[in-house]
Design a protein around this motif. Structure first.
Motif, PDB file in Angstrom:
ATOM      1  N   SER B   2     -55.440   1.731 -27.688  1.00 17.82           N
ATOM      2  CA  SER B   2     -56.368   2.466 -28.548  1.00 17.82           C
ATOM      3  C   SER B   2     -56.610   1.667 -29.830  1.00 17.82           C
ATOM      4  CB  SER B   2     -55.789   3.828 -28.904  1.00 17.82           C
ATOM      5  OG  SER B   2     -54.693   3.673 -29.776  1.00 17.82           O
ATOM      6  N   TYR B   3     -57.706   2.006 -30.553  1.00 15.65           N
ATOM      7  CA  TYR B   3     -57.981   1.299 -31.813  1.00 15.65           C
ATOM      8  C   TYR B   3     -56.875   1.559 -32.828  1.00 15.65           C
ATOM      9  CZ  TYR B   3     -62.519  -0.428 -30.374  1.00 15.65           C
ATOM     10  OH  TYR B   3     -63.520  -1.121 -29.734  1.00 15.65           O
ATOM     11  N   PHE B   4     -56.247   2.814 -32.743  1.00 14.48           N
ATOM     12  CA  PHE B   4     -55.143   3.115 -33.669  1.00 14.48           C
ATOM     13  C   PHE B   4     -53.965   2.154 -33.415  1.00 14.48           C
ATOM     14  CE2 PHE B   4     -51.073   5.318 -34.389  1.00 14.48           C
ATOM     15  CZ  PHE B   4     -51.124   5.409 -35.777  1.00 14.48           C
ATOM     16  N   THR B   5     -53.655   2.003 -32.120  1.00 15.70           N
ATOM     17  CA  THR B   5     -52.536   1.104 -31.768  1.00 15.70           C
ATOM     18  C   THR B   5     -52.849  -0.317 -32.233  1.00 15.70           C
ATOM     19  OG1 THR B   5     -52.439   2.425 -29.762  1.00 15.70           O
ATOM     20  CG2 THR B   5     -50.970   0.521 -29.855  1.00 15.70           C
ATOM     21  N   LEU B   6     -54.120  -0.718 -32.009  1.00 12.89           N
ATOM     22  CA  LEU B   6     -54.521  -2.077 -32.406  1.00 12.89           C
ATOM     23  C   LEU B   6     -54.370  -2.246 -33.926  1.00 12.89           C
ATOM     24  CD1 LEU B   6     -55.747  -4.774 -31.456  1.00 12.89           C
ATOM     25  CD2 LEU B   6     -58.002  -3.812 -31.880  1.00 12.89           C
ATOM     26  N   SER B   7     -54.711  -1.179 -34.663  1.00 11.71           N
ATOM     27  CA  SER B   7     -54.647  -1.291 -36.130  1.00 11.71           C
ATOM     28  C   SER B   7     -53.199  -1.473 -36.608  1.00 11.71           C
ATOM     29  CB  SER B   7     -55.281  -0.070 -36.798  1.00 11.71           C
ATOM     30  OG  SER B   7     -54.492   1.068 -36.503  1.00 11.71           O
ATOM     31  N   LEU B   8     -52.243  -1.036 -35.806  1.00 11.93           N
ATOM     32  CA  LEU B   8     -50.835  -1.232 -36.194  1.00 11.93           C
ATOM     33  C   LEU B   8     -50.469  -2.724 -36.240  1.00 11.93           C
ATOM     34  CD1 LEU B   8     -49.048   1.618 -34.188  1.00 11.93           C
ATOM     35  CD2 LEU B   8     -49.575   1.567 -36.607  1.00 11.93           C
ATOM     36  N   THR B   9     -51.244  -3.543 -35.494  1.00 12.90           N
ATOM     37  CA  THR B   9     -50.949  -4.982 -35.492  1.00 12.90           C
ATOM     38  C   THR B   9     -51.248  -5.622 -36.845  1.00 12.90           C
ATOM     39  OG1 THR B   9     -53.146  -5.501 -34.663  1.00 12.90           O
ATOM     40  CG2 THR B   9     -51.406  -5.258 -33.011  1.00 12.90           C
ATOM     41  N   LEU B  10     -51.924  -4.868 -37.715  1.00 11.83           N
ATOM     42  CA  LEU B  10     -52.193  -5.410 -39.054  1.00 11.83           C
ATOM     43  C   LEU B  10     -50.895  -5.685 -39.822  1.00 11.83           C
ATOM     44  CD1 LEU B  10     -55.341  -3.360 -40.113  1.00 11.83           C
ATOM     45  CD2 LEU B  10     -55.223  -5.797 -39.593  1.00 11.83           C
ATOM     46  N   THR B  35     -58.611 -13.031 -41.283  1.00  7.40           N
ATOM     47  CA  THR B  35     -58.387 -11.777 -40.563  1.00  7.40           C
ATOM     48  C   THR B  35     -59.711 -11.063 -40.299  1.00  7.40           C
ATOM     49  OG1 THR B  35     -56.288 -11.587 -41.709  1.00  7.40           O
ATOM     50  CG2 THR B  35     -57.115  -9.585 -40.650  1.00  7.40           C
ATOM     51  N   ILE B  39     -61.481 -10.399 -36.629  1.00  5.17           N
ATOM     52  CA  ILE B  39     -61.813  -9.065 -36.109  1.00  5.17           C
ATOM     53  C   ILE B  39     -63.298  -8.986 -35.757  1.00  5.17           C
ATOM     54  CG2 ILE B  39     -62.008  -6.614 -36.745  1.00  5.17           C
ATOM     55  CD1 ILE B  39     -59.482  -7.053 -38.496  1.00  5.17           C
TER      56      ILE B  39
END
Lengths: 238, 250
Positions: B2-10, B35, B39
């Motif tokens: 999910s985009y939320f999970t992806l955002s955790l990679t920040l 960065t 993206i």
């Protein structure tokens, strides 16, 4: 007969004049030394003679043929040059001596290599030595021998003894004079050593700031009549 | 993902930012710009690839490949500005790499002629050819610069430009090809290649992923040989004048 003649020859790099309207000649079969302070354009003049540079304006004739009539390889084998740094390619002394023939896809017979080494006062035993391990004097001798392999009619020498001790310099002087006398090779020799110029020259060119100031016999250095030549010789002999 | 999970990679971006700030490396701005660019560029490519894959039209594929080659050429040419005509020389080299690789892969039906295969493989080949071209140009310039006296010596003895620059050319070509050969020797032992890892993470059978990886590394070897050798032989004449003199940077 003129070995090389210049008519209004100039050479510029990015609009900076290195040589300015040179008119004069080198006599065939003679030793001419080029003297003058650093930055006078002496090395540039030699490189023009060998075709490593091309004049911006003016005419050069080599052995009475226009410069443009020669292909670059023909010009460079007719007018050989021994460079000041005496660069060596990777490999043995033999590899370096054989280089002019290797470039023509020919081989240098070992006995001929030995002959050329002896001619420049070196033993044939160094043939298989790594060329980069040679001393300064040995490098210059190998460099001269390598240039001679092409049997040039005109030999250009760029301060070939400047990095050598007196004994090595004396022996190279003798060698060049022998080559000139026995093989009728025309020699054009840059030297910063005026005493050497007086010893070896038939004729002298004095160059200052890219201009040919005076040409004549060595007497122009001994009893200078030209003011700039006088200033230069006083500074150089001091 | 999910985009939320992806955002955790920040969090991975936070670490270099904090380190840069603490150690005063002054890299914060570069990290942030890199960065944001990563993206935006990757999301854009994702959308474009979806469109191209769904359309699966040869014209779309061709346009994608032309864009890739153009970008690669424009990037690599910065390293060869001292070589006259470097833009077209790079374009010919990289296009040849792409044509030969795809010619073999599609001609022998090793992979199907669909966007799903052609585009990612083209990306890898063109990207690799670009990196190798840059490697070659850097090394070639350094070799010529360090050995000007030898080059001039050979010319002064009546040698041709090709003879004069032969050693420097060969060294630069070897420098271009060697990393590819060296990385092949340790592949799978030291690092798992990106494409293979991606396929395995995506749920593909590891043996199938390995088969594709073998295909890619073999193609990369051809790629390395063609790009270094072709660029080398196209480039060296530009370092000499018509009178066979070495051009020096003024």
């Amino acid at each position: 007969m003129h070995a090389i003649s210049f008519q209004d020859v100039s050479y510029e790099v990015t609009q900076k004049k290195i040589l300015s309207q040179i008119t004069g000649h080198f006599t065939k079969g003679r030793i001419t030394t080029l003297v003058g302070p650093s930055g006078a354009g002496k090395t540039t003049l030699l490189k023009l003679c060998n075709g490593l540079l091309t004049p911006t304006t003016g005419q050069i004739h080599i052995l009475n043929r226009a410069y443009e009539e020669y292909s670059p390889p023909d010009l460079r084998t007719t007018v050989g040059i021994a460079l000041q740094a005496a660069p060596m390619i990777r490999g043995t002394v033999y590899d370096n001596l054989a280089l002019p023939l290797t470039l023509k896809k020919q081989t240098l017979p070992p006995q001929k290599a030995a002959h050329y080494l002896e001619a420049v006062g070196l033993s044939k035993d160094i043939c298989q030595q790594d060329a980069r391990d040679l001393s300064g004097g040995q490098r210059q001798r190998v460099s001269i021998a390598r240039t001679l392999i092409n049997e040039p009619a005109i030999l250009l020498l760029d301060e070939i003894t400047s990095a050598l001790d007196q004994a090595a310099a004396d022996s190279i002087e003798k060698l060049i004079m022998q080559l000139n006398q026995q093989h009728d090779v025309t020699v054009i020799w840059i030297t910063h050593n005026l005493e050497q110029a007086l010893r070896v020259s038939d004729e002298v060119w004095v160059m200052i700031d890219g201009k040919l100031i005076q040409q004549g016999t060595p007497a122009i250095l001994q009893q200078p009549t030209h003011q700039q030549v006088q200033q230069f010789t006083e500074g150089a002999l001091r | 993902m999910s985009y939320f999970t992806l955002s955790l990679t920040l969090f991975f971006i936070l670490i270099p930012l904090v380190l840069s700030k603490t150690l005063r490396l002054d890299l914060e701005r570069d990290v942030l710009v890199a960065t944001v660019r990563a993206i935006v560029q990757l999301l854009l490519v994702g959308y474009i690839l979806t469109f191209v894959f769904e359309g699966n039209h040869p014209l779309y594929m061709l346009i994608m490949i032309i864009i890739m080659i153009t970008t690669a050429v424009l990037n690599a040419r910065k390293k060869g500005q001292h070589i006259k005509g470097i833009t077209w020389k790079l374009a010919v080299t990289i296009t040849t790499v792409e044509v030969v690789t795809q010619g073999i892969l599609l001609g022998f039906k090793i992979v199907p002629a669909t966007a799903q295969y052609v585009i990612p493989i083209s990306g890898m080949m063109i990207g690799n050819a670009m990196v190798l071209s840059i490697l070659f140009l850097n090394r070639f310039a350094a070799e010529v610069d360090a050995h000007q006296d030898e080059i001039e010596l050979i010319l002064s003895l009546g040698g041709t430009p090709k003879q004069a620059i032969h050693h420097q050319l060969i060294q630069a070509i070897k420098a271009g090809v060697s990393p590819t050969i060296e990385s092949q020797k340790t592949i799978g032992l030291v690092q798992l290649p990106g494409m293979m890892s991606g396929q395995i993470i995506g749920g593909a059978d590891p043996m199938q992923a390995v088969q594709f990886q073998i295909l890619i590394i073999f193609a990369l070897l051809t790629n390395a040989a063609i790009s270094s050798i072709m660029l080398g032989f196209l480039s060296y004449p530009a370092l000499f004048t018509k009178q066979m003199q070495l051009l020096k940077e003024q």
